[in-house]
Scaffold this motif. Structure first.
Motif, PDB file in Angstrom:
ATOM      1  N   HIS A 227      12.978   2.693  14.884  1.00 19.37           N
ATOM      2  CA  HIS A 227      14.210   3.104  14.213  1.00 19.37           C
ATOM      3  C   HIS A 227      13.800   3.895  12.980  1.00 19.37           C
ATOM      4  O   HIS A 227      13.548   3.340  11.916  1.00 19.37           O
ATOM      5  N   ASN A 228      13.743   5.229  13.101  1.00 19.56           N
ATOM      6  CA  ASN A 228      13.202   6.075  12.034  1.00 19.56           C
ATOM      7  C   ASN A 228      13.903   5.895  10.685  1.00 19.56           C
ATOM      8  O   ASN A 228      13.272   5.980   9.630  1.00 19.56           O
ATOM      9  N   GLN A 229      15.219   5.614  10.726  1.00 22.96           N
ATOM     10  CA  GLN A 229      15.955   5.476   9.480  1.00 22.96           C
ATOM     11  C   GLN A 229      15.488   4.270   8.658  1.00 22.96           C
ATOM     12  O   GLN A 229      15.786   4.174   7.449  1.00 22.96           O
ATOM     13  N   ALA A 230      14.730   3.367   9.281  1.00 25.49           N
ATOM     14  CA  ALA A 230      14.191   2.223   8.542  1.00 25.49           C
ATOM     15  C   ALA A 230      13.220   2.669   7.448  1.00 25.49           C
ATOM     16  O   ALA A 230      12.942   1.909   6.517  1.00 25.49           O
ATOM     17  N   MET A 231      12.735   3.914   7.552  1.00 24.57           N
ATOM     18  CA  MET A 231      11.823   4.417   6.533  1.00 24.57           C
ATOM     19  C   MET A 231      12.487   4.437   5.156  1.00 24.57           C
ATOM     20  O   MET A 231      11.844   4.216   4.128  1.00 24.57           O
ATOM     21  N   ASP A 232      13.812   4.658   5.102  1.00 23.07           N
ATOM     22  CA  ASP A 232      14.521   4.670   3.826  1.00 23.07           C
ATOM     23  C   ASP A 232      14.427   3.314   3.122  1.00 23.07           C
ATOM     24  O   ASP A 232      14.386   3.251   1.891  1.00 23.07           O
ATOM     25  N   ASP A 233      14.429   2.230   3.900  1.00 18.49           N
ATOM     26  CA  ASP A 233      14.286   0.891   3.322  1.00 18.49           C
ATOM     27  C   ASP A 233      12.831   0.595   2.975  1.00 18.49           C
ATOM     28  O   ASP A 233      12.532  -0.038   1.958  1.00 18.49           O
ATOM     29  N   VAL A 234      11.927   1.073   3.807  1.00 18.63           N
ATOM     30  CA  VAL A 234      10.507   0.744   3.666  1.00 18.63           C
ATOM     31  C   VAL A 234       9.893   1.413   2.440  1.00 18.63           C
ATOM     32  O   VAL A 234       9.164   0.779   1.671  1.00 18.63           O
ATOM     33  N   VAL A 235      10.190   2.722   2.243  1.00 21.42           N
ATOM     34  CA  VAL A 235       9.521   3.453   1.163  1.00 21.42           C
ATOM     35  C   VAL A 235       9.921   2.955  -0.219  1.00 21.42           C
ATOM     36  O   VAL A 235       9.272   3.273  -1.208  1.00 21.42           O
ATOM     37  N   GLY A 236      10.990   2.175  -0.283  1.00 19.47           N
ATOM     38  CA  GLY A 236      11.358   1.586  -1.555  1.00 19.47           C
ATOM     39  C   GLY A 236      10.452   0.442  -1.961  1.00 19.47           C
ATOM     40  O   GLY A 236      10.526  -0.045  -3.092  1.00 19.47           O
ATOM     41  N   HIS A 237       9.566   0.032  -1.062  1.00 19.18           N
ATOM     42  CA  HIS A 237       8.724  -1.136  -1.348  1.00 19.18           C
ATOM     43  C   HIS A 237       7.231  -0.872  -1.151  1.00 19.18           C
ATOM     44  O   HIS A 237       6.408  -1.492  -1.833  1.00 19.18           O
ATOM     45  N   VAL A 238       6.866   0.004  -0.233  1.00 17.76           N
ATOM     46  CA  VAL A 238       5.445   0.190   0.039  1.00 17.76           C
ATOM     47  C   VAL A 238       5.041   1.656  -0.026  1.00 17.76           C
ATOM     48  O   VAL A 238       5.848   2.560   0.199  1.00 17.76           O
ATOM     49  N   GLN A 239       3.773   1.858  -0.369  1.00 16.13           N
ATOM     50  CA  GLN A 239       3.112   3.146  -0.287  1.00 16.13           C
ATOM     51  C   GLN A 239       1.927   2.971   0.660  1.00 16.13           C
ATOM     52  O   GLN A 239       1.578   1.846   1.024  1.00 16.13           O
ATOM     53  N   LYS A 240       1.282   4.065   1.007  1.00 14.25           N
ATOM     54  CA  LYS A 240       0.202   3.952   1.999  1.00 14.25           C
ATOM     55  C   LYS A 240      -0.928   3.068   1.499  1.00 14.25           C
ATOM     56  O   LYS A 240      -1.552   2.338   2.286  1.00 14.25           O
ATOM     57  N   ASP A 241      -1.195   3.085   0.183  1.00 14.87           N
ATOM     58  CA  ASP A 241      -2.296   2.289  -0.351  1.00 14.87           C
ATOM     59  C   ASP A 241      -2.019   0.790  -0.334  1.00 14.87           C
ATOM     60  O   ASP A 241      -2.919  -0.007  -0.591  1.00 14.87           O
ATOM     61  N   HIS A 242      -0.784   0.399  -0.060  1.00 13.08           N
ATOM     62  CA  HIS A 242      -0.461  -1.026   0.033  1.00 13.08           C
ATOM     63  C   HIS A 242      -0.977  -1.637   1.332  1.00 13.08           C
ATOM     64  O   HIS A 242      -1.071  -2.865   1.433  1.00 13.08           O
ATOM     65  N   PHE A 243      -1.282  -0.795   2.322  1.00  9.28           N
ATOM     66  CA  PHE A 243      -1.761  -1.314   3.611  1.00  9.28           C
ATOM     67  C   PHE A 243      -3.244  -1.655   3.505  1.00  9.28           C
ATOM     68  O   PHE A 243      -4.037  -0.883   2.964  1.00  9.28           O
ATOM     69  N   TYR A 244      -3.600  -2.815   4.020  1.00  9.43           N
ATOM     70  CA  TYR A 244      -4.989  -3.290   3.928  1.00  9.43           C
ATOM     71  C   TYR A 244      -5.874  -2.591   4.957  1.00  9.43           C
ATOM     72  O   TYR A 244      -6.979  -2.158   4.650  1.00  9.43           O
ATOM     73  N   ALA A 245      -5.386  -2.470   6.195  1.00  2.71           N
ATOM     74  CA  ALA A 245      -6.171  -1.862   7.268  1.00  2.71           C
ATOM     75  C   ALA A 245      -6.164  -0.338   7.132  1.00  2.71           C
ATOM     76  O   ALA A 245      -5.101   0.271   6.949  1.00  2.71           O
ATOM     77  N   ASP A 246      -7.334   0.261   7.242  1.00  2.00           N
ATOM     78  CA  ASP A 246      -7.441   1.709   7.116  1.00  2.00           C
ATOM     79  C   ASP A 246      -6.626   2.413   8.195  1.00  2.00           C
ATOM     80  O   ASP A 246      -5.991   3.443   7.945  1.00  2.00           O
ATOM     81  N   ALA A 247      -6.619   1.877   9.399  1.00  2.00           N
ATOM     82  CA  ALA A 247      -5.841   2.471  10.490  1.00  2.00           C
ATOM     83  C   ALA A 247      -4.359   2.483  10.148  1.00  2.00           C
ATOM     84  O   ALA A 247      -3.642   3.460  10.416  1.00  2.00           O
ATOM     85  N   HIS A 248      -3.901   1.400   9.529  1.00  2.00           N
ATOM     86  CA  HIS A 248      -2.486   1.322   9.165  1.00  2.00           C
ATOM     87  C   HIS A 248      -2.147   2.302   8.045  1.00  2.00           C
ATOM     88  O   HIS A 248      -1.055   2.879   8.028  1.00  2.00           O
ATOM     89  N   ARG A 249      -3.074   2.499   7.111  1.00  2.00           N
ATOM     90  CA  ARG A 249      -2.835   3.480   6.051  1.00  2.00           C
ATOM     91  C   ARG A 249      -2.680   4.873   6.640  1.00  2.00           C
ATOM     92  O   ARG A 249      -1.802   5.642   6.237  1.00  2.00           O
ATOM     93  N   LYS A 250      -3.556   5.211   7.570  1.00  4.39           N
ATOM     94  CA  LYS A 250      -3.508   6.545   8.186  1.00  4.39           C
ATOM     95  C   LYS A 250      -2.219   6.727   8.981  1.00  4.39           C
ATOM     96  O   LYS A 250      -1.591   7.802   8.942  1.00  4.39           O
TER      97      LYS A 250
END
Length: 472
Positions: free
Chosen positions: A32-55
């Motif tokens: 559900h692409n529109q979920a990005m509007d909720d997600v970006v209010g809380h996380v940035q790419k550097d918040h992800f622990y796994a390098d694959a997830h950051r990418k």
């Protein structure tokens, strides 16, 4: 009770992370692409622990910001392949695994909060680990170690991501409460009394969260003026406390509270003499020479006995940085509920990155002073110097362009005031008078407060005094 873990054991532990929550965030956005509007209010790419997830998150976020809708496993594969990251993330099989992880895409914001909280834990551990290492090695002064630790922890707090959800209805309720509180005061000023009625008429007192810059050429009396401010504010607060005690009431947080004065130019003893001279109405020259007569010595003793009860704190440590100024201000706010911070003066604050051009250094300092005012919800007054250009003009009245590094200071300050004494240039031009020019006032009028200057006592006063505010 089990023994506490040693620092060495703590260093060896796996940092906090939740890989499943990270996959759920990514999968929710793919479903559900529109979920990005909720997600970006809380996380940035550097918040992800796994390098694959950051990418993967970086690629999805870039596509979403680029206006692409219909982001799915196929388009994500193409974007990762274009970036050369498809093999690094585990290829298509891992993208499909991420999609299969999601219990429900509607919970994307909940998963994002988990990812953010784990990232904050890791950041806190990193900061504390560095502080532990520095403390064990003991190469630096303990004050420097404490200042760095506090700065780094504060940066973690500052960098938290979160969407404000303050509805206008809630904001208006708080706004009306503040408006009615002002109306109940029947015309009294809404901020901290400055001690000068003419200035209070324009500013309605010094307001919380404001950065106020007071600038002048050398020897105009700007340090004496802020000493007058400090005495008026602390005297008012002390008077409220005394009245409460006499009436058997709980002590209120009086407007103003305590005053924290950072003196980067003069020593605390010199400032104490100034404060004594102003409060006891003594001749400053005679005080410095030690030639006070018997009546003046009595006034000095009485003034000292009164002044010792005023909530004024002076920090005269040399080589102040914004990190230390902020740290000391936070501590005094917690322990003594200071109501205002005064810094004498702005251009003497040492830059933390000395490689930057001076204008960028000043910009960083003024921005952090404004952040400090907002964080502590108190006014911050910073004294500043004016360029010599003002003395080369026929009209010596200061202008905003006369501020050193004026762009950064003018931009960040809510109020810019200039202290101008015509008799400093021409002895016969309005002797004993001073203009306090409000050249910028973000939330109100600009104009000039006309003052009198009693040089021998280092004291300023209203030129046309009216009844003083209650408590002075």
């Amino acid at each position: 009770m089990p023994a506490a873990s040693s620092p060495a054991e703590l260093f060896d532990k796996v940092p906090p992370q939740d890989l499943e929550a990270e996959r759920c965030v990514l999968g929710s956005v793919l479903i559900h692409n529109q979920a990005m509007d909720d997600v970006v209010g809380h996380v940035q790419k550097d918040h992800f622990y796994a390098d694959a997830h950051r990418k993967m998150f970086d690629a999805i976020h870039a596509m979403y910001e680029g206006g692409i809708r219909g982001i799915d496993a196929v388009t994500l594969r193409d974007e990762l392949d274009r970036r050369g990251d498809i093999d690094a993330v585990g290829g298509v099989p891992y993208i499909l695994k991420v999609l299969e992880t999601v219990p429900h895409a509607a919970h994307a914001e909940y998963y994002a909060k988990i990812v953010r909280n784990k990232a904050l834990q890791r950041s806190l551990i990193d900061v504390c680990t560095d502080s532990l290492r520095e403390a064990y090695h003991g190469h630096d002064d303990i004050e420097d170690i404490l200042a760095r630790a506090e700065k780094n922890i504060f940066e973690i707090v500052e960098n938290q991501t979160g969407i404000s959800k303050n509805a206008i209805a809630d904001i208006l309720e708080e706004t009306f409460a503040r408006i009615f509180e002002r109306m109940d005061k029947e015309g009294a000023i809404s901020g901290i009394p400055t001690g000068f009625n003419s200035l209070d008429d324009m500013l309605s007192g010094f307001q919380p969260s404001e950065l106020i810059v007071l600038a002048a050429r050398p020897a105009m009396g700007k340090t004496a003026l802020v000493c007058n401010f400090a005495l008026a504010i602390s005297k008012y607060a002390h008077g409220v406390w005394e009245n409460d005690q006499a009436a058997g009431k709980p002590t209120r947080n009086a407007p103003g509270g305590g005053v924290l004065l950072f003196s980067l130019e003069q020593s605390k003893l010199e400032l104490a003499e100034r404060l004594l001279c102003i409060h006891a109405k003594l001749n400053g020259h005679k005080l410095r020479q030690g030639t006070l007569d018997e009546m003046e010595q009595y006034a000095l003793t009485e003034g000292s006995n009164e002044l010792r009860h005023f909530p004024i704190f002076i920090d005269d440590q040399a080589g102040q940085t914004m990190t230390r100024i902020a740290a000391v201000s936070r501590r005094l706010k917690r322990s003594n509920d200071i109501g205002i911070v005064i810094i004498d003066y702005l251009q003497l604050i040492e830059a933390e990155d000395k490689n930057l051009p001076r204008e960028q250094q000043i910009s960083s300092i003024t921005r952090r002073l404004k952040f400090l005012a907002k964080e502590l919800h108190i006014p911050v007054i910073a004294l500043g110097q004016l360029n010599r250009g003002v003395e080369q003009r026929e009209d010596k009245r200061p202008r905003l362009a006369d501020l050193r590094e004026s762009g950064a200071i003018e931009q960040d300050a809510d109020i810019v005031m200039f202290l101008h004494r015509p008799d400093a240039y021409e002895p016969d031009d309005r002797p004993g008078e001073a203009d306090l020019i409000v050249a910028k006032n973000r939330h109100g009028p600009i104009g000039t407060a006309e003052l009198v200057w009693l040089k021998h006592a280092l004291k300023f006063g209203d030129k046309s005094p009216i009844s003083e505010p209650e408590g002075f």
